[in-house]
Design a protein around this motif. Structure first.
Motif, mmCIF file in Angstrom:
data_model
loop_
_atom_site.group_PDB
_atom_site.id
_atom_site.type_symbol
_atom_site.label_atom_id
_atom_site.label_comp_id
_atom_site.label_asym_id
_atom_site.label_seq_id
_atom_site.Cartn_x
_atom_site.Cartn_y
_atom_site.Cartn_z
ATOM 1 N N LEU A 1 -46.318 -8.804 -71.367
ATOM 2 C CA LEU A 1 -46.177 -9.224 -72.755
ATOM 3 C C LEU A 1 -45.186 -8.272 -73.561
ATOM 4 C CD1 LEU A 1 -49.440 -10.851 -73.730
ATOM 5 C CD2 LEU A 1 -47.418 -11.985 -72.640
ATOM 6 N N SER A 2 -45.272 -7.052 -73.420
ATOM 7 C CA SER A 2 -44.681 -6.082 -74.240
ATOM 8 C C SER A 2 -43.289 -5.830 -73.278
ATOM 9 C CB SER A 2 -45.276 -4.579 -74.009
ATOM 10 O OG SER A 2 -45.070 -3.911 -72.777
ATOM 11 N N GLY A 3 -43.220 -6.208 -72.418
ATOM 12 C CA GLY A 3 -41.771 -6.140 -71.601
ATOM 13 C C GLY A 3 -41.297 -4.595 -71.525
ATOM 14 N N ARG A 4 -42.220 -3.419 -71.732
ATOM 15 C CA ARG A 4 -41.881 -2.248 -71.582
ATOM 16 C C ARG A 4 -41.648 -1.780 -70.312
ATOM 17 N NH1 ARG A 4 -45.441 2.424 -74.045
ATOM 18 N NH2 ARG A 4 -43.862 3.344 -73.066
ATOM 19 N N LEU A 5 -40.547 -0.983 -70.254
ATOM 20 C CA LEU A 5 -40.058 -0.156 -69.164
ATOM 21 C C LEU A 5 -40.910 1.208 -69.049
ATOM 22 C CD1 LEU A 5 -36.334 -1.117 -68.486
ATOM 23 C CD2 LEU A 5 -38.691 -1.962 -67.001
ATOM 24 N N TYR A 6 -41.634 1.762 -68.383
ATOM 25 C CA TYR A 6 -42.568 2.845 -68.327
ATOM 26 C C TYR A 6 -41.828 3.870 -67.449
ATOM 27 C CZ TYR A 6 -46.054 -0.463 -69.811
ATOM 28 O OH TYR A 6 -46.867 -1.554 -70.581
ATOM 29 N N PRO A 7 -41.832 5.316 -68.052
ATOM 30 C CA PRO A 7 -41.765 6.243 -67.394
ATOM 31 C C PRO A 7 -42.590 6.612 -66.141
ATOM 32 C CG PRO A 7 -42.172 6.855 -69.860
ATOM 33 C CD PRO A 7 -42.664 5.558 -69.565
ATOM 34 N N ALA A 8 -42.100 7.313 -65.346
ATOM 35 C CA ALA A 8 -42.857 7.310 -63.841
ATOM 36 C C ALA A 8 -44.377 7.663 -64.247
ATOM 37 C CB ALA A 8 -42.141 8.319 -63.279
ATOM 38 N N ARG A 9 -44.486 8.737 -65.060
ATOM 39 C CA ARG A 9 -45.811 9.174 -65.030
ATOM 40 C C ARG A 9 -46.699 8.269 -65.796
ATOM 41 N NH1 ARG A 9 -48.254 13.772 -63.832
ATOM 42 N NH2 ARG A 9 -46.390 14.479 -62.808
ATOM 43 N N THR A 10 -46.411 7.598 -66.850
ATOM 44 C CA THR A 10 -47.199 6.548 -67.361
ATOM 45 C C THR A 10 -47.338 5.470 -66.532
ATOM 46 O OG1 THR A 10 -45.748 6.955 -69.360
ATOM 47 C CG2 THR A 10 -47.297 5.236 -69.557
ATOM 48 N N LYS B 1 -35.297 9.566 -65.556
ATOM 49 C CA LYS B 1 -34.317 8.532 -65.507
ATOM 50 C C LYS B 1 -35.304 7.414 -64.890
ATOM 51 C CE LYS B 1 -29.809 9.970 -64.789
ATOM 52 N NZ LYS B 1 -29.718 11.453 -64.236
ATOM 53 N N THR B 2 -36.424 7.633 -64.248
ATOM 54 C CA THR B 2 -37.253 6.424 -63.852
ATOM 55 C C THR B 2 -37.783 5.685 -64.826
ATOM 56 O OG1 THR B 2 -37.546 7.795 -61.747
ATOM 57 C CG2 THR B 2 -39.335 6.201 -62.203
ATOM 58 N N ARG B 3 -37.882 4.471 -64.749
ATOM 59 C CA ARG B 3 -38.204 3.366 -65.566
ATOM 60 C C ARG B 3 -38.663 2.240 -64.881
ATOM 61 N NH1 ARG B 3 -38.734 6.432 -69.081
ATOM 62 N NH2 ARG B 3 -37.445 6.776 -71.044
ATOM 63 N N ILE B 4 -40.021 1.911 -64.991
ATOM 64 C CA ILE B 4 -40.626 0.853 -64.135
ATOM 65 C C ILE B 4 -41.513 0.048 -65.085
ATOM 66 C CG2 ILE B 4 -42.473 0.148 -62.491
ATOM 67 C CD1 ILE B 4 -41.821 3.372 -61.429
ATOM 68 N N GLY B 5 -41.144 -1.552 -64.814
ATOM 69 C CA GLY B 5 -42.059 -2.564 -65.581
ATOM 70 C C GLY B 5 -41.368 -3.854 -65.302
ATOM 71 N N LEU B 6 -41.707 -4.899 -66.174
ATOM 72 C CA LEU B 6 -41.425 -6.252 -66.006
ATOM 73 C C LEU B 6 -40.953 -6.717 -67.504
ATOM 74 C CD1 LEU B 6 -44.537 -7.334 -63.769
ATOM 75 C CD2 LEU B 6 -42.250 -7.003 -63.157
#
Ligand code: NAI
Length: 727
Positions: A181-190, A145-150
């Motif tokens: 620039l990608s605006g991606r929300l990354y999984p915790a490990r990534t 469930k963890t998703r981190i990003g800008l």
């Protein structure tokens, strides 16, 4: 500092209610974001005001060694900034005041003498991650469930609460540019591998470990970026090289329509040469400019429309959709195979049925290859990938459907065939099993006639290619129940699609709008407009591809068939031009045969190029001298006029739904907010006047019915009367 202009939510709690400070041991403060008015914390006006007060108090406190910032649960840190509030800001000064206020808080956090640790888990986007970036350390819950990003650039703004300068300092220029620039929300490990967080732990141990770090009892190894990276960040020449390369990529992608990525890129590149104070001011100004601009408003509008569509899919208090476990798809061709595979990927046991063994084998292989690719790219763990592959089984007989929750038919586009399939199915599935059809042009109401429990017959119209296209039209026939529509929407949402409910009219919504547009493109081409110019003008307008290229992608045979069904339903105004018959042969049907208006060479890197013989198919030159503006008007207004008729007939529940479908179903320029947003921004009277002018001008290709297509609809005239506002 005062914060002005940030809208206060309706159910705003008492001051001080949004933050709890716990003191589990001397020298430690645990600051918990726990606003009573939200199910998940959002950085809105009341929470930020409370946070400001708490941080100021902590600043004054003596003997404090460690401070942890946490959510009320390990997997509920905060859902980011209050986007709804930001979208209501219209004054640049207000935006500036809010950003400066937030910077004040985050800077104070950064300068606290105690060791600060953010304990994040669950969704941690935008403002929530920027709050964490102000802390000394970030520890994240290692959970799917963890998703981190800008993701701010996706909404037309930039990470303006410190993200544009704190992330580059943490991960270096290239990593920060990539994330922002990608605006991606990354999984915790990534996120951890990219250095965006310092440590991972089990959700259950998140707070405990954060406390250990804050109190200096658990050392944290911050990822070292190495000399080479450091040189890149500090070296102006390297910055200029990266800048020019990234700028080219961004410009090719955005064609200058989206200012935020370029602004964000410049801020990241400046972040090593400017001081903190300068960066704060630059970020504040950039957010202030962008957040009150039209692109941000359009993108935020689409975001909320899409959230509303997903909310419909969650059902009502009285009716919650079931989570479907088993399903079937009849017809394993282009559409059915991919639909069944996508459902299997999302956890359903799927039975794919086709008369042709060959079609089934292709579908199974395609599914295995697709999932295999995901496994290879580490998007799926090996055992989960194997399970997803195994969940799709195939049969040449209509069997294995006794426990199905939904069966979707995707057989040939013929009413008799589809009715026969549904009738046979009805005898094999439970009485509450949804019977869905992927038809693109036939009546769902007619298809349901004579089927037992016809209220469960519903249209579930996917677009091609299934895995990429984000829209599903949920077609409600006259007999379809609201419950069936909600359950279909719920399944679409679970598949990651955005569902829009539409009425059972010919072409539903998206194809009904595309019909007149594509036909106009063919007419303009036949009447002398250069093919390259035609497609370029639509790319310049902001469409993802030109209409002739789109015709190739759809398939010239399918487009012709669709055009005829539309003209049968709507008569004169949709009478198709006969022109592409001359060009179309068995070997020339568009991308699928490698040749249509374009030559489509094999291999992903080879770009399609316009066929060199197109000139020989042009029949006259009456349109060759049309201005660019005249061509764009004919193409876009043909859709606007039809959309207006859809509004008259309530084809969608709201204008916002219609716009959402145009953005997600045909890629209508997102920065314009959708077709009706575009029309309104041009002014309804101006739209009516332009349509009248086209309707009164001499026909190209002797269009039968004169101006039937372009005569402004009654709805448009009523909007123009007093220039009403839809949005
Ligand atoms: P397709 O021709 O690729 O596949 C149809 C499959 O159905 C074939 O494999 C055929 O063997 C099988 N089939 C035919 N009759 C059958 C029966 N009685 N029982 C079991 N299998 C049977 O067609 P495609 O393109 O996948 O289209 C399927 C449906 O999806 C059509 O209704 C079409 O209008 C609709 N659609 C197609 C789109 C497209 O771009 N291809 C886009 C959106 C909807």
């Amino acid at each position: 500092m005062e914060m002005k202009g940030f809208p206060i939510p309706e159910n705003c709690p008492e001051p001080g209610a949004c933050i709890r400070v716990e003191r589990p041991e001397p020298g430690l403060a645990v600051v918990i974001l726990d606003p009573p008015h939200r199910s998940l914390a959002v950085l809105d006006a009341p929470l930020l005001t409370d946070l400001d007060k708490v941080v100021q108090e902590l600043q004054q406190e003596r003997g404090l060694r460690g401070i942890v910032f946490a959510g009320r649960e390990p997997l509920q840190f905060a859902a980011g900034a209050d986007v709804a509030g930001i979208s209501q800001i219209t004054e640049r000064e207000d935006a500036l005041s809010i950003v400066r206020f937030v910077h004040g808080i985050f800077n104070r956090i950064e300068n606290l003498k105690a060791t600060t640790v953010a304990a994040v888990g669950g969704a941690c986007p935008g403002g929530a991650y920027e709050l964490s970036l102000a802390c000394d350390y970030i520890i994240a819950a290692d959970d799917p469930k963890t998703r981190i990003g800008l993701p701010e650039t996706q909404l037309g703004i930039i990470p303006g609460w410190g993200g544009s300068h704190r992330l580059p300092k943490r991960v270096g220029t290239p990593g920060a540019l990539d994330a922002i620039l990608s605006g991606r929300l990354y999984p915790a490990r990534t996120a951890w591998k990219r250095g965006m967080v310092d440590r991972l732990t089990y959700p259950m141990r998140l707070r405990e470990q954060a406390i250990e770090i804050a109190m200096g009892r658990l050392p944290v190894k911050t990822k070292k970026r190495g000399m080479a990276r450091w040189m890149v960040d500090r070296n102006p020449i390297a910055g200029a090289v990266i800048g020019s390369k990234v700028r080219k990529q961004v410009e090719a992608k955005t064609r200058g329509f989206y200012p935020a990525p370029i602004v964000a890129m410049n801020l990241v590149l400046e972040s090593f040469s400017a001081n903190q104070e300068q960066m704060v001011e630059r970020e504040a100004k950039a957010v202030a400019d962008l957040s009150v601009g039209p692109v941000c408003k359009s993108l935020v509008g689409i975001f909320f429309a899409s959230e509303a569509a997903k909310k419909y899919a969650r059902g009502t208090k009285e009716f919650r959709p079931r989570k479907m476990k088993r399903g079937g798809v009849i017809g394993g061709g282009t559409m059915g195979g991919a639909i069944a595979g996508s459902m299997a990927e999302k956890g359903m046991d799927m039975r794919l049925i086709d008369l042709s063994r060959g079609a089934l084998d292709v579908a199974l292989l395609d599914h295995a290859a697709y999932i295999g690719k995901k496994r290879k790219r580490r998007r799926l763990k090996p055992h989960l990938a194997d399970a997803a592959i195994d969940r799709l089984t195939a049969s040449e007989k209509m069997d294995g459907l006794e426990h199905a929750d939904i069966v979707l038919e995707a057989v040939a586009e013929k009413m008799a065939v589809k009715k026969a399939v549904l009738a046979e199915l009805a005898g094999k599935v439970p009485s509450n099993c949804l019977l869905a059809t992927n038809t693109s042009s036939l009546s769902v109401t007619e298809m349901a006639q004579g089927i037992p429990n016809p209220e469960r017959v519903v249209g579930m119209h996917f677009f091609n290619p299934v895995r990429k296209m984000p829209l599903v039209e949920v077609v409600k026939g006259e007999l379809t129940s609201e419950e069936a529509a909600i359950e279909t929407a719920a399944l679409a949402a679970r598949m990651g699609k955005t569902p829009v409910v539409v009425k059972d009219v010919a072409g539903f919504l998206v194809n009904r709008l595309l019909g007149p547009y594509l036909d106009e493109a063919i007419r303009l081409f036949l009447a002398g407009v250069d093919a390259e110019r035609l497609d370029r003008l639509m790319l310049d307008f902001g469409m993802p591809m030109g209409p002739l290229r789109l015709l190739d992608e759809v398939g010239l045979d399918i487009a012709t068939h669709a055009a005829h069904s539309l003209s049968e339903a709507y008569g004169e105004r949709m009478l198709p031009s006969a022109g592409i018959q001359a060009l179309m042969t068995d070997k020339r049907l568009g991308a699928k045969t490698g040749w249509g208006f374009y030559r489509h060479p094999k291999g992903r890197k080879n770009k399609p190029e316009l066929s060199s013989d197109l000139g020989s198919y042009q029949q006259e030159d009456s349109a060759a001298s049309f201005s660019d503006e005249a061509i764009v008007n004919r193409l876009i207004l043909s859709m606007v006029n039809e959309a207006a008729r859809c509004m008259e007939e309530s084809v969608t529940a709201t204008a916002t739904d219609l716009d959402l479908a145009t953005v997600f179903g045909m890629g209508f320029a997102p920065f314009r907010g959708g077709l009706l947003h575009y029309a309104e921004s041009e002014g309804w009277s101006s739209i009516v006047k332009r349509l009248e002018d086209i309707a009164a001008s001499p026909d190209i290709l002797g269009r039968p019915g004169g101006g039937a297509k372009f005569s402004p609809s009654e709805w448009l005239r009523s909007m123009a009367d007093g220039d009403k506002k839809l949005f």
